[in-house]
Each structure stands twice: as structure tokens, then as C-alpha cells.
Motif scaffolding. Structure first.
Motif, mmCIF file in Angstrom:
data_model
loop_
_atom_site.group_PDB
_atom_site.id
_atom_site.type_symbol
_atom_site.label_atom_id
_atom_site.label_comp_id
_atom_site.label_asym_id
_atom_site.label_seq_id
_atom_site.Cartn_x
_atom_site.Cartn_y
_atom_site.Cartn_z
ATOM 1 N N ALA A 38 0.648 -1.239 0.079
ATOM 2 C CA ALA A 38 0.014 0.080 -0.074
ATOM 3 C C ALA A 38 1.114 1.151 -0.037
ATOM 4 C CB ALA A 38 -0.921 0.130 1.066
ATOM 5 N N LYS A 39 2.001 1.349 0.709
ATOM 6 C CA LYS A 39 2.728 2.545 0.833
ATOM 7 C C LYS A 39 3.582 2.653 -0.791
ATOM 8 C CE LYS A 39 4.108 2.376 5.751
ATOM 9 N NZ LYS A 39 5.003 2.248 6.678
ATOM 10 N N ARG A 40 3.776 1.510 -1.226
ATOM 11 C CA ARG A 40 4.578 1.642 -2.529
ATOM 12 C C ARG A 40 3.575 2.186 -3.565
ATOM 13 N NH1 ARG A 40 7.405 -3.079 -0.996
ATOM 14 N NH2 ARG A 40 5.302 -4.462 -2.329
ATOM 15 N N THR A 41 2.367 1.669 -3.522
ATOM 16 C CA THR A 41 1.316 2.224 -4.483
ATOM 17 C C THR A 41 1.010 3.743 -4.341
ATOM 18 O OG1 THR A 41 0.328 -0.043 -4.443
ATOM 19 C CG2 THR A 41 -0.917 1.750 -5.250
ATOM 20 N N LEU A 42 1.026 4.198 -2.977
ATOM 21 C CA LEU A 42 0.833 5.558 -2.544
ATOM 22 C C LEU A 42 2.030 6.308 -3.021
ATOM 23 C CD1 LEU A 42 -0.991 7.778 -1.015
ATOM 24 C CD2 LEU A 42 0.143 7.300 1.113
ATOM 25 N N ILE A 43 3.328 5.965 -2.834
ATOM 26 C CA ILE A 43 4.298 6.714 -3.253
ATOM 27 C C ILE A 43 4.470 6.995 -4.960
ATOM 28 C CG2 ILE A 43 6.748 6.621 -3.397
ATOM 29 C CD1 ILE A 43 6.899 5.366 -0.561
ATOM 30 N N ARG A 44 4.098 5.576 -5.549
ATOM 31 C CA ARG A 44 3.937 5.919 -7.058
ATOM 32 C C ARG A 44 3.006 6.819 -7.332
ATOM 33 N NH1 ARG A 44 4.948 0.131 -6.818
ATOM 34 N NH2 ARG A 44 2.534 -0.127 -6.926
ATOM 35 N N GLN A 45 2.001 6.785 -6.745
ATOM 36 C CA GLN A 45 0.642 7.784 -7.122
ATOM 37 C C GLN A 45 1.041 9.296 -7.005
ATOM 38 O OE1 GLN A 45 -2.813 7.039 -5.277
ATOM 39 N NE2 GLN A 45 -3.872 8.780 -6.375
ATOM 40 N N GLN A 46 1.716 9.467 -5.677
ATOM 41 C CA GLN A 46 2.475 10.855 -5.378
ATOM 42 C C GLN A 46 3.358 11.379 -6.315
ATOM 43 O OE1 GLN A 46 3.503 10.586 -1.313
ATOM 44 N NE2 GLN A 46 1.432 10.477 -0.617
ATOM 45 N N ARG A 47 4.376 10.362 -6.810
ATOM 46 C CA ARG A 47 5.529 10.603 -7.641
ATOM 47 C C ARG A 47 4.463 11.107 -9.128
ATOM 48 N NH1 ARG A 47 9.866 6.189 -6.492
ATOM 49 N NH2 ARG A 47 10.559 6.846 -4.363
ATOM 50 N N LYS A 48 3.748 10.355 -9.570
ATOM 51 C CA LYS A 48 3.279 10.609 -10.773
ATOM 52 C C LYS A 48 2.413 11.848 -10.714
ATOM 53 C CE LYS A 48 -0.351 8.563 -13.815
ATOM 54 N NZ LYS A 48 -1.313 7.479 -14.066
ATOM 55 N N GLU A 49 1.889 12.526 -9.505
ATOM 56 C CA GLU A 49 0.963 13.662 -9.555
ATOM 57 C C GLU A 49 2.166 14.759 -9.380
ATOM 58 O OE1 GLU A 49 -1.584 13.323 -6.366
ATOM 59 O OE2 GLU A 49 -3.067 12.083 -7.089
ATOM 60 N N GLN A 50 3.275 14.353 -8.920
ATOM 61 C CA GLN A 50 4.312 15.493 -8.693
ATOM 62 C C GLN A 50 4.827 15.795 -10.099
ATOM 63 O OE1 GLN A 50 5.042 17.393 -6.243
ATOM 64 N NE2 GLN A 50 6.905 18.374 -6.976
ATOM 65 N N ARG A 51 5.126 14.700 -11.010
ATOM 66 C CA ARG A 51 5.712 14.688 -12.303
ATOM 67 C C ARG A 51 4.644 15.589 -13.180
ATOM 68 N NH1 ARG A 51 7.370 9.500 -11.453
ATOM 69 N NH2 ARG A 51 5.425 8.614 -12.555
ATOM 70 N N LYS A 52 3.328 15.429 -13.077
ATOM 71 C CA LYS A 52 2.459 15.909 -13.941
ATOM 72 C C LYS A 52 2.237 17.357 -13.548
ATOM 73 C CE LYS A 52 -2.480 15.788 -15.139
ATOM 74 N NZ LYS A 52 -3.751 14.977 -14.937
ATOM 75 N N ARG A 53 2.425 17.899 -12.023
ATOM 76 C CA ARG A 53 2.416 19.423 -11.747
ATOM 77 C C ARG A 53 3.563 19.903 -12.414
ATOM 78 N NH1 ARG A 53 0.234 17.012 -6.850
ATOM 79 N NH2 ARG A 53 2.315 17.045 -6.144
ATOM 80 N N GLU A 54 4.645 19.046 -12.241
ATOM 81 C CA GLU A 54 5.922 19.720 -12.676
ATOM 82 C C GLU A 54 6.234 20.010 -14.158
ATOM 83 O OE1 GLU A 54 8.928 17.522 -11.530
ATOM 84 O OE2 GLU A 54 9.251 17.855 -9.257
ATOM 85 N N PHE A 55 5.518 19.235 -15.079
ATOM 86 C CA PHE A 55 5.290 19.435 -16.656
ATOM 87 C C PHE A 55 4.565 20.304 -16.946
ATOM 88 C CE2 PHE A 55 2.903 18.609 -20.290
ATOM 89 C CZ PHE A 55 4.248 18.049 -21.192
ATOM 90 N N GLU A 56 3.299 20.553 -15.824
ATOM 91 C CA GLU A 56 2.601 21.705 -16.226
ATOM 92 C C GLU A 56 3.005 23.015 -16.022
ATOM 93 O OE1 GLU A 56 -1.198 23.385 -17.601
ATOM 94 O OE2 GLU A 56 -0.283 21.028 -17.557
ATOM 95 N N MET A 57 3.843 23.077 -14.713
ATOM 96 C CA MET A 57 4.551 24.297 -14.472
ATOM 97 C C MET A 57 5.510 24.914 -15.452
ATOM 98 S SD MET A 57 3.030 25.785 -11.669
ATOM 99 C CE MET A 57 4.432 26.889 -11.290
ATOM 100 N N ARG A 58 6.494 23.699 -16.042
ATOM 101 C CA ARG A 58 7.283 23.765 -16.883
ATOM 102 C C ARG A 58 6.604 24.573 -18.366
ATOM 103 N NH1 ARG A 58 9.609 19.162 -15.008
ATOM 104 N NH2 ARG A 58 8.900 17.947 -16.721
#
Length: 358
Positions: A38-58
Motif C-alpha cells: 500500500a505504501k509503494r502504491t501511494l508513493i508511486r501515485q504521489q510521484r506521478k502527480e508530482q511529475r504531472k504538476r512539474e510538467f504543467e509548471m514547465r
């Protein structure tokens, strides 16, 4: 003068004794694996959302930089041709356009020009030209503002749709997880119920087998007693011993329909006869038996015998016993004889109560 110590160093690891004791495991490996998954799944989801936000900001920063560069590129240094002085003071030389250019410009709206004061020098004129060019480009950008706004609206709408899709997926995952947990809980409860039922059934079978073994031992014991009574010299005391023994064994027996049936020989019939059948148990024989017992027993023993007999033949204790009789005619005959005996015992007990009163 000092000498080096040739003594080899002690082995610290050999003399080391750990003061910590090994802790007992309190969590199962399956629970630990589920938590880590469950922790690994949560970390992967957070990383995916973080990459999406960074891409949008760039992307937004890149668009902003392009817009700023477009505005800043308009402010350039004048070239050699523009460095020539004006023809006359207070005026800016304007080249006559070609006929094609003039015809094309006739259809375009005439933009308002910034008036040039007469006392402005060369640098002022160049500065005013740059301002005019910047205004023109800003006007072009203003024309494209609806496109930028529409693109921003589409981008925000797409972002909203993506967020809603992520929320739906998360809700679906939670619902599936809850359903799996509910199904797993129901499966465990069903397994526990089946195990309890099997254990109860096994215990019931064991108890039934114990009752059958106990009944077999009781019948063997009764058979030995009947063999003794049939061979011994018959008398009233021996008839009393037989009645008391059968009365005790009858109280210890557990009769069940289809498993341990009630037989006529199991009932302690109050008769003085050595050999008898159910037809021999009449009111006359019952009266004769209790009259004889009253003559050979003390009053206390006689009263005790009447009380025990009334308990054994009480109708409340005979429902299960009568249901265990296989033959219906024999069941009815036993019930009639039992009613006759309990009525006679009730009469004897009431007589004892009346005679005991002063």
C-alpha cells in the motif's frame, strides 16, 4: 627505553555479549507485506502527480518566457540606416510607398501615430519609433488574447477532467478493496461457522457413542442381575432388591427414539412375581406388592420407597421414554400401566399424610 607490547590484541567479538533480546514478532508477514504494498502504491501515485504538476509548471513557464522574449525583441538598437539625421527639424522623413503597398495599405485601418514635437532630436525620434513598434506588437498580442484565454480554459478543463478521472479511479479502487475485504471477511466467517458446525457434530457423535456404550453396559449389567434373580430362591426381600435395583437403573438410563428404545424389561414394575410380562402388571399385583413392602419395611423406609417410586413414574418424566418405544401398541399399554401405578402411588401417599397427622 620502552618496548612494544608483543601481546596480541584480544578478540573483542569473541568476548562480546549482546544485552538486547530478540523481540517477539507481533505482526504477521502477510500484514507487513500488505502495508508495504500500500505504501509503494501511494508513493508511486504521489510521484506521478508530482511529475504531472512539474510538467504543467514547465509548460506555463515556457509560454511565459516565449511571450516575454517576443515583447523584449521588439526593443532593438537602431541600425546604421536609422542613424541618419532627419531632413528637417521637427519632422520625420517618410519614404513614399510603392503603388502596390499603397493600394494594400488603403484597405487597412490607419493607426494613430504619436505626434513628434519639433524640438526632439535624433534620439527622441528613434525612441518614439520604438514606442510605436511596441504598441503595434502589443495590439497584435491583444488580438490573440481570446485564443490564449480559450487555450487556458481548455487546459483548465482538461486538468479538471484528469483530476476527476483520478478521483474516480481512486474511488473505484477503494470500493473494490472494500468489496474484497467484505468477501474475505464473509469467507472467513463461513469457514469458522463450518468448523464450529463440524466440531459440534463430531462432539455430538462422540456423546451419542458414549451414551450407547453406557446403555450397552447397563443392559449387560441388568442381564447378569436377571440371571441371578432367576436362579436364586425367590422371596419378598429379593423382590424388593430387584425393584430397587431396577428403579435405580431406570433413573440412570437415557432413552432416545431410534437409538436407545425403551423395553418392557427396563421398567421397574412393582410386582412380587419372579417371571412376569406387561399383562401381569395389574392393580391387584401392584397393591399386593406395596402392602407386602409396608409389612417388611419400617415406616421411614416405606415412605422413602413411595417417594422414589412416584418420581420414577411421574408423567412429566415419561414423554421422552414413551416416544422411544418402537411398537405403538406396546407404547399405549405401557402408558396405561404407568397411569395406573402413579394413581395408586398418589393414593398411598395421601393416606400416609392423613395417618401422620395428629
Amino acid at each position: 627505553m620502552r618496548f612494544k607490547d608483543d601481546t596480541p590484541p584480544r578478540d573483542a567479538a569473541a568476548n562480546y555479549t549482546s544485552s538486547k533480546k530478540k523481540k517477539a514478532r507481533t505482526v504477521s508477514p502477510d500484514a507487513i507485506r500488505k502495508t508495504l504494498r500500500a505504501k509503494r502504491t501511494l508513493i508511486r501515485q504521489q510521484r506521478k502527480e508530482q511529475r504531472k504538476r512539474e510538467f504543467e509548471m514547465r509548460r506555463m513557464n515556457r509560454e511565459e518566457i516565449l511571450l516575454r522574449e517576443a515583447l523584449m525583441s521588439d526593443v532593438e538598437m537602431p541600425d546604421a540606416a536609422s542613424m541618419e539625421p532627419p531632413m528637417s527639424q521637427g519632422t520625420v522623413e517618410m519614404h513614399s510607398p510603392s503603388p502596390e503597398r499603397q493600394s494594400a495599405n488603403e484597405t487597412e485601418p490607419i493607426e494613430e501615430k504619436t505626434p513628434v514635437p519639433e524640438d526632439v532630436g535624433y534620439e527622441g525620434v528613434a525612441h518614439i519609433a520604438k514606442i510605436e513598434e511596441s504598441k503595434r506588437k502589443m495590439a497584435e498580442l491583444e488580438k490573440d488574447r481570446p485564443l490564449w484565454n480559450a487555450a487556458a480554459t481548455r487546459r483548465m478543463e482538461q486538468q479538471r477532467l484528469d483530476e476527476e478521472a483520478l478521483k474516480r479511479e481512486a474511488a473505484e479502487r477503494r470500493a473494490k478493496k472494500a468489496q474484497r475485504e467484505c468477501e474475505e471477511r464473509a469467507r472467513r466467517e463461513e469457514e469458522e461457522r463450518k468448523k464450529k458446525e463440524e466440531a459440534a457434530q463430531t462432539e455430538q457423535q462422540k456423546e451419542m457413542q458414549r451414551l450407547i456404550d453406557r446403555e450397552n453396559e447397563r443392559r449387560q449389567r441388568l442381564q447378569r442381575m436377571f440371571n441371578y434373580w432367576s436362579s436364586a430362591a425367590w422371596s419378598a426381600p429379593l423382590a424388593l432388591d430387584r425393584y430397587r435395583a431396577l428403579l435405580y437403573e431406570f433413573g440412570q438410563a437415557k432413552f432416545m427414539p431410534g437409538i436407545i428404545p425403551l423395553r418392557t424389561c427396563d421398567v421397574p414394575w412393582p410386582v412380587l412375581l419372579r417371571e412376569y410380562t406387561l399383562e401381569c402388571v395389574t392393580l391387584e399385583e401392584i397393591t399386593k406388592f406395596f402392602d407386602t413392602m409396608r409389612a417388611i419395611l419400617s415406616m421411614e423406609d416405606y415412605k422413602d420407597l413411595l417417594k422414589k417410586s412416584s418420581l420414577r413414574f411421574h408423567p412429566d418424566h415419561w414423554s421422552t421414554r414413551l416416544n422411544s418405544v418402537v411398537n405403538e401398541a406396546e407404547r399405549k399399554a405401557i402408558a396405561e400401566v404407568n397411569t395406573m401405578i402413579i394413581q395408586h402411588l398418589t393414593s398411598l401417599l395421601s393416606n400416609q399424610v392423613r395417618t401422620s397427622r395428629p
